[in-house]
Design a protein around this motif. Structure first.
Motif, PDB file in Angstrom:
ATOM      1  N   ARG A 236       1.212   4.132  -2.853  1.00 52.55           N
ATOM      2  CA  ARG A 236       0.926   5.538  -2.561  1.00 52.55           C
ATOM      3  C   ARG A 236       2.021   6.457  -3.095  1.00 52.55           C
ATOM      4  O   ARG A 236       1.720   7.509  -3.677  1.00 52.55           O
ATOM      5  CB  ARG A 236       0.774   5.731  -1.051  1.00 52.55           C
ATOM      6  CG  ARG A 236       0.460   7.160  -0.626  1.00 52.55           C
ATOM      7  CD  ARG A 236       0.400   7.284   0.889  1.00 52.55           C
ATOM      8  NE  ARG A 236       1.622   6.815   1.527  1.00 52.55           N
ATOM      9  CZ  ARG A 236       2.762   7.516   1.573  1.00 52.55           C
ATOM     10  NH1 ARG A 236       2.830   8.706   0.992  1.00 52.55           N
ATOM     11  NH2 ARG A 236       3.824   7.028   2.173  1.00 52.55           N
TER      12      ARG A 236
ATOM     13  N   ARG B 238       2.195   6.562  -7.214  1.00 49.74           N
ATOM     14  CA  ARG B 238       0.959   6.811  -7.954  1.00 49.74           C
ATOM     15  C   ARG B 238       1.255   7.722  -9.156  1.00 49.74           C
ATOM     16  O   ARG B 238       2.276   8.412  -9.192  1.00 49.74           O
ATOM     17  CB  ARG B 238      -0.101   7.434  -7.058  1.00 49.74           C
ATOM     18  CG  ARG B 238       0.291   8.748  -6.426  1.00 49.74           C
ATOM     19  CD  ARG B 238      -0.709   9.154  -5.328  1.00 49.74           C
ATOM     20  NE  ARG B 238      -0.400  10.456  -4.760  1.00 49.74           N
ATOM     21  CZ  ARG B 238       0.516  10.654  -3.810  1.00 49.74           C
ATOM     22  NH1 ARG B 238       1.193   9.638  -3.310  1.00 49.74           N
ATOM     23  NH2 ARG B 238       0.728  11.880  -3.344  1.00 49.74           N
TER      24      ARG B 238
ATOM     25  N   ARG C  48       0.830  -1.212   0.000  1.00 47.03           N
ATOM     26  CA  ARG C  48       0.000   0.000   0.000  1.00 47.03           C
ATOM     27  C   ARG C  48       0.859   1.255   0.000  1.00 47.03           C
ATOM     28  O   ARG C  48       0.579   2.218  -0.733  1.00 47.03           O
ATOM     29  CB  ARG C  48      -0.926   0.005   1.226  1.00 47.03           C
ATOM     30  CG  ARG C  48      -2.094  -0.958   1.130  1.00 47.03           C
ATOM     31  CD  ARG C  48      -3.158  -0.639   2.177  1.00 47.03           C
ATOM     32  NE  ARG C  48      -2.640  -0.763   3.540  1.00 47.03           N
ATOM     33  CZ  ARG C  48      -2.675  -1.879   4.258  1.00 47.03           C
ATOM     34  NH1 ARG C  48      -3.185  -2.994   3.735  1.00 47.03           N
ATOM     35  NH2 ARG C  48      -2.224  -1.906   5.500  1.00 47.03           N
ATOM     36  N   GLU C  49       1.906   1.263   0.812  1.00 47.73           N
ATOM     37  CA  GLU C  49       2.768   2.446   0.897  1.00 47.73           C
ATOM     38  C   GLU C  49       3.568   2.646  -0.391  1.00 47.73           C
ATOM     39  O   GLU C  49       3.780   3.772  -0.844  1.00 47.73           O
ATOM     40  CB  GLU C  49       3.702   2.327   2.102  1.00 47.73           C
ATOM     41  CG  GLU C  49       2.996   2.367   3.448  1.00 47.73           C
ATOM     42  CD  GLU C  49       2.169   3.626   3.609  1.00 47.73           C
ATOM     43  OE1 GLU C  49       2.672   4.720   3.286  1.00 47.73           O
ATOM     44  OE2 GLU C  49       0.998   3.518   4.037  1.00 47.73           O
TER      45      GLU C  49
END
Length: 411
Positions: free
Chosen positions: A401, A404, A397-398
């Protein structure tokens, strides 16, 4: 009392002329990332560390219990023997026979080492000197190169990601280099690329060793961490292997005993004897309590080894699934404790070191840049699957992020 001006050499700082073997070592390429990781942790940032193959799981309780019992015996606190206690060497030989069908003489063909890295390094010292050359796999786990350098030897790195081509290049090098290479180092399952081989690879390697007269050192540290039904073959199970080489194994990964520092070198008795000679001068052996616990581990903890491999397989799937959802092109490893991931565009333009720094700085995820494993590693990251699946999902997830599309447009 004399004034400072009267003290000889007061204006000339005393210099420390370190040995050439130290000056031949390059700057540590992971140093910048490790420094940043440390600074963030000191500042209270939760860094998910996928940079080092350092197991986070404890050994089986039976192993811990045996160590506790051994600690209570005063006899175990004396110096041990540098080649390993007899029952430990016998247990290693039994395990090779049971698992690989390889017969070993525990008195002459097995020696305990302070982890496989120590044994490997001292074997290079026992075999190599000025003018000697070793062929090492590329991308290269650093000790495979620098143990040779510290032994005053030379190194030729050959890309190992296509094992058949690697053997062809070994033969070509032996045909065209004078003097011929003295040692060929292999490492399957491979760190960092996770490349694997089948048993016929070693058949061809032994043939080449006998044809060209080189010695083989097989680093088999990830022997038991295999997935999807794959079983890593042992070099020593190959007919003729004992004539030309040795193999290094470790209890660090399979038994989650990394900090215990216990491994083994097995194989050619002359090479084992040479390593024993070096170790006889350098150390007094591994703490005997650890050796006794290791015996119990090999006798009674096969189920724990299988459980460890299954756990790593699940973590591999968690990490690979997550990275693939982010659009990364992932080749799932069949063995080992690393995912060797190609950096996607446009981030590959940054270079692996700068991109790894970005992940620590902006995502709080530490990884190893491929460039740290040599030129053939550029464009890749090595991610260790040492954290549990929940932490790996958090890492993905990090990473997503901070990579992106709007972040990419800032390049």
């Amino acid at each position: 009392m004399r004034s400072e001006s009267e003290i000889p050499f007061a204006d000339n700082p005393f210099s420390i002329p370190v040995a050439d073997r130290v000056t031949r070592l390059p700057p540590y390429l992971f140093g910048k990332i490790n420094k940043l990781k440390y600074e963030k942790r000191v500042a209270g940032v939760d860094v998910i560390d996928l940079g080092m193959g350092n197991p986070t799981d404890p050994p089986d309780p039976l192993i811990q219990q045996k160590l506790a019992e051994a600690l209570a015996d005063p006899k175990n606190h004396r110096y041990s023997v540098s080649n390993g206690i007899e029952n430990l060497r016998r247990e290693v030989a039994k395990r090779y026979w049971k698992r690989y069908g390889a017969r070993l003489d525990p008195d002459n063909e097995v020696i305990a080492t302070i982890g496989s890295k120590e044994g490997f390094s001292h074997m290079c010292l026992a075999l190599m000197g000025p003018g000697d050359t070793a062929i090492v796999p590329s991308p290269t786990f650093p000790i495979h190169t620098y143990a040779c350098v510290l032994a005053a030897g030379n190194v030729i790195a050959l890309d190992v990601r296509d094992p058949e081509k690697f053997l062809q290049n070994v033969a070509y090098t032996c045909e065209h280099l004078y003097p011929k290479p003295k040692v060929v180092i292999v490492n399957f399952p491979h760190n960092p690329s996770s490349t694997v081989v089948e048993a016929d690879f070693y058949v061809d390697l032994v043939k080449l060793a006998k044809k060209y007269g080189f010695l083989v050192m097989s680093d088999f540290a990830y022997a038991d961490i295999c997935f999807d039904g794959y079983q890593a073959p042992s070099f020593l199970a190959t007919p003729g292997a004992l004539d030309v080489g040795v193999e290094f194994t470790s209890m660090s990964k399979s038994y989650s005993m990394a900090g215990w520092r216990i491994g083994f070198c097995c194989g050619n008795p002359e090479m084992v004897r040479a390593l024993g000679t070096i170790k006889g001068y350098y150390d007094y052996g591994i703490f005997q309590g650890i050796q006794i616990a290791a015996i119990v581990a090999m006798r009674h903890c096969d189920a724990a080894v299988e459980s460890v491999a299954k756990e790593y397989e699940g973590r591999r799937d968690t990490l690979c699934d997550g990275l693939e959802r982010l659009g990364w092109d992932i080749d799932r490893p069949k063995a080992g404790m690393f995912v060797w991931a190609k950096i996607p565009e446009p981030w590959a333009q940054m270079g692996s070191i700068d991109f790894a720094m970005k992940l620590v700085e902006e995502a709080g995820v530490a990884v190893s840049p491929g460039r740290g494993f040599g030129e053939d590693g550029e464009g890749y990251l090595r991610l260790a699957i040492v954290e549990n699946s929940q932490r790996l999902r958090q890492a993905v997830r990090e990473i997503g992020r901070c990579t992106r599309p709007e972040a990419a447009r800032a390049l």
